[in-house]
Design an enzyme around this catalytic site. Structure first.
Site, mmCIF file in Angstrom:
data_model
loop_
_atom_site.group_PDB
_atom_site.id
_atom_site.type_symbol
_atom_site.label_atom_id
_atom_site.label_comp_id
_atom_site.label_asym_id
_atom_site.label_seq_id
_atom_site.Cartn_x
_atom_site.Cartn_y
_atom_site.Cartn_z
ATOM 1 N N GLY A 1 0.824 -1.203 0.000
ATOM 2 C CA GLY A 1 0.000 0.000 0.000
ATOM 3 C C GLY A 1 0.855 1.248 0.000
ATOM 4 O O GLY A 1 1.941 1.272 -0.579
ATOM 5 N N GLY B 1 1.734 2.264 5.580
ATOM 6 C CA GLY B 1 2.815 1.347 5.950
ATOM 7 C C GLY B 1 3.426 1.703 7.295
ATOM 8 O O GLY B 1 3.769 0.812 8.094
ATOM 9 N N GLU C 1 5.697 -3.246 0.988
ATOM 10 C CA GLU C 1 5.880 -2.788 -0.404
ATOM 11 C C GLU C 1 4.989 -1.569 -0.543
ATOM 12 O O GLU C 1 3.768 -1.673 -0.535
ATOM 13 C CB GLU C 1 5.507 -3.901 -1.379
ATOM 14 C CG GLU C 1 6.009 -3.649 -2.804
ATOM 15 C CD GLU C 1 5.044 -2.783 -3.612
ATOM 16 O OE1 GLU C 1 5.219 -1.539 -3.594
ATOM 17 O OE2 GLU C 1 4.148 -3.344 -4.244
ATOM 18 N N CYS D 1 2.015 -0.261 -8.810
ATOM 19 C CA CYS D 1 3.121 0.230 -7.980
ATOM 20 C C CYS D 1 4.396 0.378 -8.802
ATOM 21 O O CYS D 1 5.262 1.195 -8.471
ATOM 22 C CB CYS D 1 3.355 -0.714 -6.808
ATOM 23 S SG CYS D 1 3.686 -2.420 -7.281
#
Length: 606
Positions: A281, A286, A303, A337
Site C-alpha cells: 500500500g 505502511g 511494499e 506500484c
C-alpha cells in the site's frame, strides 16, 4: 573393378551409423522429452486423504457483520452488491481458525503442497474468463489487462512454486571455519511460521490474494488476507474457491481466511497474533502497520509503491521502445506500484520520442472493456482521479504543458470515473508530480543531457522500487542502472520482474523493505534455524588444556593458533603452528590443581 550395378549405389544408413549411436540418440531423445514434459506439464497427484467434512466445505461462520461496504463498478457505476466489514472480534476469530488449521497443514510434505498448487493452477486455468470479468467489473481495468495481470502472473507464480519451491526451502549446507572443518558440519533449515497476515490493495484483486496465499501455503503456513474496501465484492468468491481446493485435499478449509473491512479491520489483523505481516500500500499506511506491529514485535514486509524512472537514451531503439513506454505509463490506467511514472528522455531524442508517443495514443481508445473494445479503462477509486488532476494542474501552473489528455470524466467522489491518458512535458523537479506518486494515467516527460544529471533526477524522489533503461549500448545501460537507487531494474524492458518469479520483488527507501517472490519470498514466510552437528559421527571435545579448570598455557596456545590460521603469510602461519604445537606438548596432560589455601579451602575463599 567395382561389381556391375553397384558403382553409384549409396550405403544404407545403418552402415554409416552404429547401433550404439542410434541407441544413444534414442536415450537422449527420451531424456529430453521427459525433462521438457516434466517442466511444462507437472503430473497431478490424487488426494492422500478423503475430502474434509465429507465434502461439505461451507463456512460455519458469517462473513463480517460490521459496517457495510458498498461495491460499485468504477467503469459503469453499476452496483455489484454490499459486503460488511469484519469487526475486531471477527478478525481475531478468523486468525484462530487459520491457526488451528495450520497446525495440521504445517506437517505436510512438499509433495502434498505441490499437489495443492496444481489444483489451484487447474482452477485458474478453467476459470480464466470469470476471473477477467470479475476483475474488470471490480476495478475498471480492461479484459486484456485482467488476462495478463490477474491470470497469467498467477499461473506463473503457481508453476514456479511447483517446480522450484522445494529447492528454495530445502536444507542448505553452510561452510565452517578451518578449525572445525573436520569435526563439524553446518546447515540452515526453514520451517513454517504459523499464520501470515496479508493486507493487499485493490489494483489486482485476484492476483494480489492468490499469489501471496500460494507462497504462504507452500511454506507450510495458514493465511488471513485483508482485501481493500475498493475491491471487496470478489473476496467471498475467492475464499470459496480456496476452501474448495483445500477441502478436496482433505485439509481444513479454514486454513485461508479472506476478510473485508476498513482501516480498523487491517489494524486489528496486524495485532491479532499473526506471525508475520505483508502489507502492500502507501508509505503513510505502511508506517501505521509498522507501529501496530511493533507493539507485538511482529515482523513485517512492506511494499509501499514507487516513482519509477523510465530512462530513454539517445541511442535507444524507438521502434522497440515506444509501445513499451505507452504500456508502462497507461497499463491499468497507471494504477500499478511499478508504473513508469517518470519518463527521463535524453535531449537528442526527446522530441521524436514525444511525437511518436502522441501518434500512438491517437490510435487508442478508453472505455468500458466489457461493453466495447478499448485500450484503457477507468480509475478504481473516485478520489484518485482528483489526486491525479491536482498533480497535473500544479505542474501546468509551474510551466509544464499538456500535449494530450489532462481531463477527468465523471462526478467527483462517484463512479464511473475516468481520467484521460495524459502526456505532460517540460516537467522539472519544482513540480509535485516530479517526485510524488501519481498512481494514474500520466506520462510525465523530463529532459536530461548528461548521466550525472540523470542520476540526480532519478534519485530525487524518496521512493526506490523499480526502473527501466533503454539503450543499444548495454554497457551504458548497466552503468546507469547501477547508479539508480532501486530494488529492481529492467534493461530495454518494463515491469518484467513480476513475471520472472525467481526474482525477489521489493524496493528500498520509502518503497519499503523485504521482498516477495523468489526464494527470498518463500524464506521470508518461513522460520530459519541454524543447525550444527558432528561430521562423520566424530564427537569432538575440547582439548585437555582448554577444559575446566583451564590450563595456564591456554591463552598462549590460542594466540599461536590464531597466527597459524589467520597469519598474513605462510611463514607467519608456519611459525604459529610450530609454537602452538610446542606449547601443547609442554602443557600438562591434565589441568593443574590449584594450591590449597592456608586455611584449607580448595578455592581460597571463606
Amino acid at each position: 573393378v567395382a561389381p556391375r550395378g553397384r558403382k553409384n549405389r549409396k550405403k544404407p544408413m545403418l552402415d554409416n551409423m552404429s547401433y550404439g549411436s542410434i541407441a544413444l540418440a534414442l536415450v537422449l531423445g527420451y531424456v529430453c522429452y521427459y525433462v521438457v514434459t516434466s517442466l511444462l506439464f507437472s503430473p497431478r497427484r490424487k488426494p492422500s486423504r478423503p475430502a474434509y467434512n465429507s465434502g461439505d466445505f461451507k463456512r460455519t461462520y458469517k462473513r463480517g457483520t460490521g459496517k457495510p461496504i458498498p461495491c460499485t463498478s468504477p467503469a459503469t457505476g453499476e452496483t455489484l452488491g454490499t459486503c460488511h466489514a469484519y469487526t475486531p472480534e471477527e478478525v481475531k476469530a478468523a486468525y484462530k481458525r487459520a491457526a488451528k488449521a495450520a497446525e495440521d497443514w504445517s506437517k505436510t510434505s512438499f509433495d502434498e503442497r505441490r499437489a495443492l498448487m496444481m489444483d489451484m493452477l487447474d482452477w485458474v486455468l478453467d476459470h480464466q474468463e470469470e476471473i477477467a470479468q470479475m476483475s474488470t467489473k471490480e476495478t475498471g481495468k480492461t479484459l486484456a489487462e485482467a488476462a495478463l495481470g490477474e491470470v497469467m502472473t498467477t499461473l506463473e507464480k503457481l508453476r514456479w512454486l511447483v517446480q522450484h519451491g522445494e529447492d528454495c526451502l530445502a536444507p542448505e549446507s553452510r561452510g565452517v571455519p578451518l578449525l572445525l572443518r573436520f569435526t563439524k558440519s553446518a546447515r540452515v533449515e526453514w520451517y513454517p511460521l504459523g499464520v501470515i497476515g496479508i493486507i493487499v490493495p485493490w489494483n489486482y484483486p485476484f492476483h494480489n490474494v492468490l499469489s501471496h496465499v500460494a507462497t504462504a501455503l507452500f511454506a507450510g503456513n495458514g493465511a488471513v488476507v485483508k482485501v481493500s474496501e475498493w475491491a471487496s465484492h470478489s473476496a467471498g468468491w475467492i475464499e470459496d474457491m480456496l476452501r474448495e481446493v483445500i477441502g478436496k485435499r482433505g485439509f481444513n478449509p479454514d486454513l485461508v481466511q479472506v476478510i473485508t473491512g476498513y482501516g480498523e479491520t487491517g489494524a486489528t489483523l496486524v495485532q491479532s497474533g499473526v506471525d508475520k505481516v505483508l502489507f502492500i500500500g502507501s508509505p503513510q499506511v505502511g508506517k501505521l502497520v509498522m507501529k501496530g506491529a511493533s507493539s507485538t514485535l511482529t515482523p513485517v514486509i512492506l511494499e509501499l509503491g514507487g516513482k519509477d524512472a523510465f530512462v530513454v537514451c539517445d541511442d535507444a531503439d524507438l521502434d522497440h521502445c515506444i509501445d513499451i513506454a505507452v504500456r508502462g505509463a497507461f497499463i491499468n490506467c497507471g494504477q500499478n506500484c511499478i508504473s513508469a511514472e517518470r519518463f527521463l528522455v535524453q535531449e537528442g531524442i526527446h522530441d521524436e520520442f514525444v511525437r511518436r508517443v502522441l501518434e500512438k495514443l491517437k490510435k487508442t481508445d478508453q472505455g468500458v472493456s466489457t461493453q466495447t473494445r478499448c485500450d484503457f479503462g477507468a480509475i478504481t477509486m473516485p478520489g484518485q482521479a482528483d489526486h491525479v488532476d491536482k498533480l497535473v494542474q500544479d505542474a501546468v501552473k509551474k510551466g509544464a504543458r499538456v500535449l494530450s489528455g489532462g481531463k477527468k470524466r465523471g462526478t467527483e467522489g462517484k463512479h464511473p470515473t475516468f481520467y484521460e491518458p495524459t502526456v505532460l512535458v517540460d516537467v522539472d523537479l519544482k513540480m509535485d508530480i516530479a517526485t510524488e506518486e501519481a498512481f494514474g494515467p500520466v506520462m510525465t516527460v523530463v529532459r536530461w543531457k548528461t548521466e550525472e544529471e540523470l542520476e540526480a533526477i532519478c534519485n530525487s524522489t524518496p521512493y526506490g522500487l523499480g526502473s527501466s533503461i533503454f539503450s543499444k549500448d548495454y554497457s551504458k545501460a548497466e552503468r546507469i542502472s547501477q547508479r539508480i537507487v532501486t530494488g529492481m531494474a529492467n534493461i530495454n524492458d518494463f515491469a518484467i520482474v513480476p513475471l520472472i518469479q525467481s526474482l525477489p520483488f521489493g524496493g528500498v527507501r520509502a518503497s519499503g523493505f523485504g521482498a516477495f517472490n523468489g526464494k527470498e519470498g518463500l524464506r521470508g514466510f518461513s522460520r530459519a534455524k541454524s543447525i550444527t552437528t558432528d561430521r562423520l559421527g566424530i564427537r569432538a571435545a575440547a582439548p585437555g588444556w582448554l577444559q575446566y579448570p583451564v590450563s595456564s598455557s591456554a591463552k598462549s596456545i590460542v594466540q599461536q593458533a590464531m597466527f597459524m590460521v589467520y597469519g598474513r603469510s605462510w611463514i607467519e602461519s608456519a611459525k604459529g603452528c610450530v609454537n602452538m604445537l610446542s606449547l601443547v606438548a609442554s602443557a600438562p596432560a591434565k589441568p593443574e590443581k590449584k594450591e590449597t589455601a592456608k586455611n584449607g579451602s580448595k578455592n581460597g575463599t571463606h
